[in-house]
Write an enzyme that holds these catalytic residues in place. Structure first.
Site, mmCIF file in Angstrom:
data_model
loop_
_atom_site.group_PDB
_atom_site.id
_atom_site.type_symbol
_atom_site.label_atom_id
_atom_site.label_comp_id
_atom_site.label_asym_id
_atom_site.label_seq_id
_atom_site.Cartn_x
_atom_site.Cartn_y
_atom_site.Cartn_z
ATOM 1 C CG HIS A 1 -2.095 -0.913 1.047
ATOM 2 N ND1 HIS A 1 -2.849 -1.346 2.109
ATOM 3 C CD2 HIS A 1 -2.639 -1.480 -0.048
ATOM 4 C CE1 HIS A 1 -3.810 -2.137 1.659
ATOM 5 N NE2 HIS A 1 -3.696 -2.233 0.366
ATOM 6 N NE ARG B 1 -3.043 -6.853 -10.778
ATOM 7 C CZ ARG B 1 -2.494 -5.754 -11.267
ATOM 8 N NH1 ARG B 1 -2.962 -4.577 -10.882
ATOM 9 N NH2 ARG B 1 -1.487 -5.810 -12.112
ATOM 10 N NE ARG C 1 -7.042 -11.027 -12.299
ATOM 11 C CZ ARG C 1 -5.766 -10.815 -11.971
ATOM 12 N NH1 ARG C 1 -4.817 -11.039 -12.879
ATOM 13 N NH2 ARG C 1 -5.442 -10.370 -10.782
ATOM 14 C CD GLU D 1 -3.185 -15.011 -16.476
ATOM 15 O OE1 GLU D 1 -2.803 -14.278 -15.548
ATOM 16 O OE2 GLU D 1 -4.250 -15.653 -16.432
ATOM 17 C CG ASN E 1 3.819 -9.386 -15.304
ATOM 18 O OD1 ASN E 1 4.588 -8.888 -16.124
ATOM 19 N ND2 ASN E 1 3.136 -8.652 -14.447
ATOM 20 N NE ARG F 1 6.037 -11.894 -12.240
ATOM 21 C CZ ARG F 1 5.539 -10.745 -11.849
ATOM 22 N NH1 ARG F 1 6.315 -9.692 -11.754
ATOM 23 N NH2 ARG F 1 4.273 -10.641 -11.526
ATOM 24 C CB CYS G 1 -2.333 -6.278 -19.005
ATOM 25 S SG CYS G 1 -2.732 -7.951 -18.451
#
Length: 765
Positions: free
Chosen positions: A366, A473, A509, A607, A630, A641, A678
């Site tokens: 945050h 999200r 999503r 993905e 990603n 990652r 994205c």
């Protein structure tokens, strides 16, 4: 010589792990190993911070006066040969070897047998570990194998020490200037005085204790929670007047966590079991934070940071310690500490905060989200940096590279000041592009959407010209509750997001949870979470949750008409078939109830590689495609990652990823499916040029990067990118790809004039 046991090795490693002082660490290593292997000499050589030389950092058996003075080039002498070749060397008579170099300070001439092994961590040379003896015969194969094992176990620990440089700086005063790598929290450059933000008493310092007055402890906990709630409310009001739009909603997230019945109930239960209030608080906070830390997903890991921040504030109130007033000097400050909470920021005048440095936390915390919204550079998770040792020092927060620079020398300081001034003028100039299209000079237009996860993200996206939301999200409502949120609770939040962007499209999503994304109230333990119960697999198996979320999104779309549904982690045709049936049934059910909802477009995220291969069979059941760069990169390259051992291998410009993206684009064209991309790739200028050449005309990225990517696209001709794409098809690595793209980026002005963040600052010399 008796062969040492691996148990003894484990003992050495454990002892070193408990040692803080660099000199003590190195001394312990050579002392313990010399005694354990029963040799006359054990020495440790470490690379200098510039990796140009090896320095004798510690020794048992050679002259102590040589420590810090004996110096070899990486290809000089036997030790230098080991460093250059990265191979073990075992000799029976070292002085007779042609590569032997005598260093008078060491007094090593009496020693003949020599065994040296390189210390290598994550493919980088850390140093060389050497043992020597008087005999004229090589060391045994067993001893060689043991020393290699020792080196592999110690390389990681010594790598942190070597890169930190403390062992070297004590003897080389010029090295006050230091760079500390971290994680990119919020982009930008900030220069100021290091101002330490530190809690009064860490939760870690609380020790086990029994309660003598349970009722009093219960009352104290309730009062402390109430006081923190009031403190947050006051801080939100103070900071809110400076916030763009509804970024202050972040304070509400803290409030909801604080007021969660799960938090107070667990603390009170421990008090009832006999613990005193501080100990009950520490155990509860520790257990809740650990649930998040066990997740591999960085977004969920960040929730542990929030729980710890809340626990620390409750402890401060519990111990009746008044928070000291902030008497910061009237000058530019870089706030630094372990965890800097949102409420901490509220206690400083925002005009004085020029940067944030956290030794813990992640890019999805945050604090990082708020720093992005406020335009404050932030670096998270800075390793080996101890802010309390550098109070008042000059510090640079480099959010572009994800590092902080301590005590920059004059030349480097002047360069950063120039870059900061240049960037401020540059960002002000980009405001003129907010309502302009992202179109190349020869007319190829790219829609730039934004990624968002909190309602607070809406304002920056709109302010920077986002043409919609490419990825919303929806996990937040599920993470800030102590149970699954109701349909009505979700409806309230989704409606605000859709209304903020209407009539621009918003791709929501569905819940991407499970496996590596655990909820605190729904634990899932798996040996391989990335290949486990996550995304659409989880929601289909928990249909009641999926139906509730779909209904909330459909209802939120009433009066807005901009909802698009996006399904995560699709790997099978029957998954998208089942999802579509649930949406159709929800639409039918709501219409029967008299709620005038519409059937939205349904998209799937690519993905998982199987989704790419099955695209023609999936196409009849979807209306659009969104590529999650990603995860797709991660699965194609088999690279986590978030794992520091292999994260350097994660690069979305790997030729395999580029081949996959070209195939997806071609398939979508043939199937008449709109496709967007994205993830981090959409903010990488080199990747954006190649994606444009491939024909990608819709990207979703962080709000902060939209103006920069828009400027880049408006500075190039797509026809110039096509030959470049053809050349990259012959590349064997991401390094070759980036080298090919670099000249065109420079030609497009992505350098000193247009983007100082792309330039490497001058060295201190």
């Amino acid at each position: 010589m008796q062969q040492p046991s691996l148990n003894a090795l484990t003992s050495i490693v454990e002892q070193i792990a408990r040692t803080g002082d660099p000199r003590t660490v190195m001394t312990n290593i050579v002392q313990r190993l010399r005694d354990l292997i029963r040799v006359e000499v054990c020495s440790l050589y470490l690379c200098t911070p510039d990796h140009q030389h090896l320095i004798l950092a510690a020794t048992e058996g050679l002259s102590p006066q040589a420590v810090g003075k004996a110096k070899l080039k990486l290809d000089e002498g036997l030790v230098g040969h080991i460093a250059a070749s990265l191979s073990t060397l075992n000799l029976g008579d070292a002085p007779e070897d042609d590569r032997f170099v005598f260093i008078p300070e060491t007094h090593e001439m009496p020693y003949h047998r020599f065994l040296g092994v390189p210390l290598i961590h994550l493919r980088k040379l850390v140093g060389v570990l050497v043992i020597q003896g008087r005999e004229r015969e090589p060391f045994s194969q067993e001893t060689e194998a043991f020393l290699i094992t020792v080196a592999s176990q110690l390389a990681g620990t010594l790598s942190h020490l070597q890169s930190q440089g403390g062992w070297y700086e004590k003897r080389h005063a010029r090295a006050r200037y230091r760079r500390f790598p971290g994680l990119k929290g919020a982009p930008g450059l900030g220069l100021g005085k290091l101002w330490l933000v530190r809690p009064h008493l860490s939760l870690d310092q609380v020790r086990a204790a029994c309660t003598a007055a349970p009722e009093a402890d219960r009352a104290a906990i309730r009062d402390a929670i109430a006081a923190v709630s009031e403190e947050l409310e006051s801080g939100s009001g103070h900071l809110g007047q400076h916030l763009p739009g509804d970024v202050s909603a972040l304070f509400n997230v803290y409030q909801m966590m604080l007021q969660s019945p799960e938090l107070s109930d667990q603390i009170l239960a421990r008090i009832d079991a006999g613990d005193n209030a501080p100990w009950a608080l520490k155990q509860t906070i520790g257990n809740m934070a650990e649930q998040f830390r066990q997740a591999d997903d960085p977004y969920l890991k960040a929730r542990a940071e929030d729980i710890c921040n809340i626990g620390q504030r409750i402890l401060n109130q519990l111990l009746s310690r008044e928070r000291p007033s902030v008497e910061a000097p009237d000058e530019a400050l870089i706030l630094a500490g372990e965890l800097i909470s949102i409420a901490d920021l509220a206690e400083f005048p925002l005009e004085r905060i020029h940067g944030i440095i956290c030794t813990q936390g992640s890019t999805l915390s945050h604090t990082a989200i708020l720093a992005n919204a406020l335009g404050i550079p932030a670096v998270m998770g800075v390793e080996n940096f101890q802010p309390d040792q550098h109070k008042g020092a000059a510090l640079i927060a480099d959010g572009h590279r994800g590092e902080c620079v301590l005590n920059p020398p004059p030349a480097l300081l002047a360069e950063y000041r120039r870059m900061i001034d240049e960037e401020q003028r540059f960002m002000q100039g980009l405001e003129r592009l907010r309502d302009q299209p992202a179109v190349t000079r020869d007319g190829f237009q790219v829609r730039l959407l934004t990624n968002t996860g909190l309602l607070a993200d809406a304002t920056p996206g709109l302010q920077r010209g986002a043409e919609g939301v490419g990825l919303y999200r929806s996990e937040i409502p599920f993470m800030i509750h102590d149970s699954f949120p109701t349909e009505q609770e979700q409806l309230t939040l989704y409606r605000k997001v859709l209304a903020a962007y209407a009539p621009r499209p918003v791709s929501m999503r569905t819940l991407d949870i499970g496996g590596d994304k655990q909820l605190p109230y729904f634990d899932i333990s798996e040996s391989n979470p990335y290949l486990g119960w996550r995304g659409i697999r989880f929601t289909l198996d928990n249909a009641q949750l999926l139906i509730s979320q779909i209904r909330a999104m459909l209802r939120a779309d009433i009066g807005n008409g901009n909802l698009k549904l996006l399904v995560p982690m699709v790997s099978r045709v029957d998954e998208i078939q089942s999802f579509r049936r649930y949406v159709e049934k929800a639409v039918e059910s709501l219409q029967r109830e008299g709620t005038e909802v519409r059937m939205p477009d349904i998209g799937m995220m690519i993905e998982v590689p199987s989704a790419m291969l099955l695209l023609p069979r999936l196409a009849p059941f979807i209306d659009f495609v969104s590529i999650g760069s990603n995860d797709l990169t991660q699965y194609l390259l088999a690279v986590d990652r978030n794992n520091p051992r292999v994260s350097a291998l994660f690069d979305h410009l790997n030729p395999a990823v580029l081949v996959a993206l070209e195939q997806i684009r071609q398939q979508c064209d043939a199937l008449s499916l709109p496709v967007s991309l994205c993830g981090e790739m959409a903010s990488d200028p080199a990747a954006v040029l190649l994606l444009t050449a491939m024909g990608y005309d819709c990207l979703s990225l962080s709000a902060y990067n939209i103006p920069r990517i828009k400027l880049l696209l408006r500075s190039v001709d797509r026809t110039d990118l096509l030959p470049l794409l053809e050349q990259t098809r012959r590349c064997n690595s991401e390094t070759e790809v980036r080298e090919l793209v670099a000249p065109l980026l420079k030609q497009a002005g992505w350098g000193q004039e247009k983007g100082p963040w792309m330039e490497e600052p001058v060295s201190e010399t």
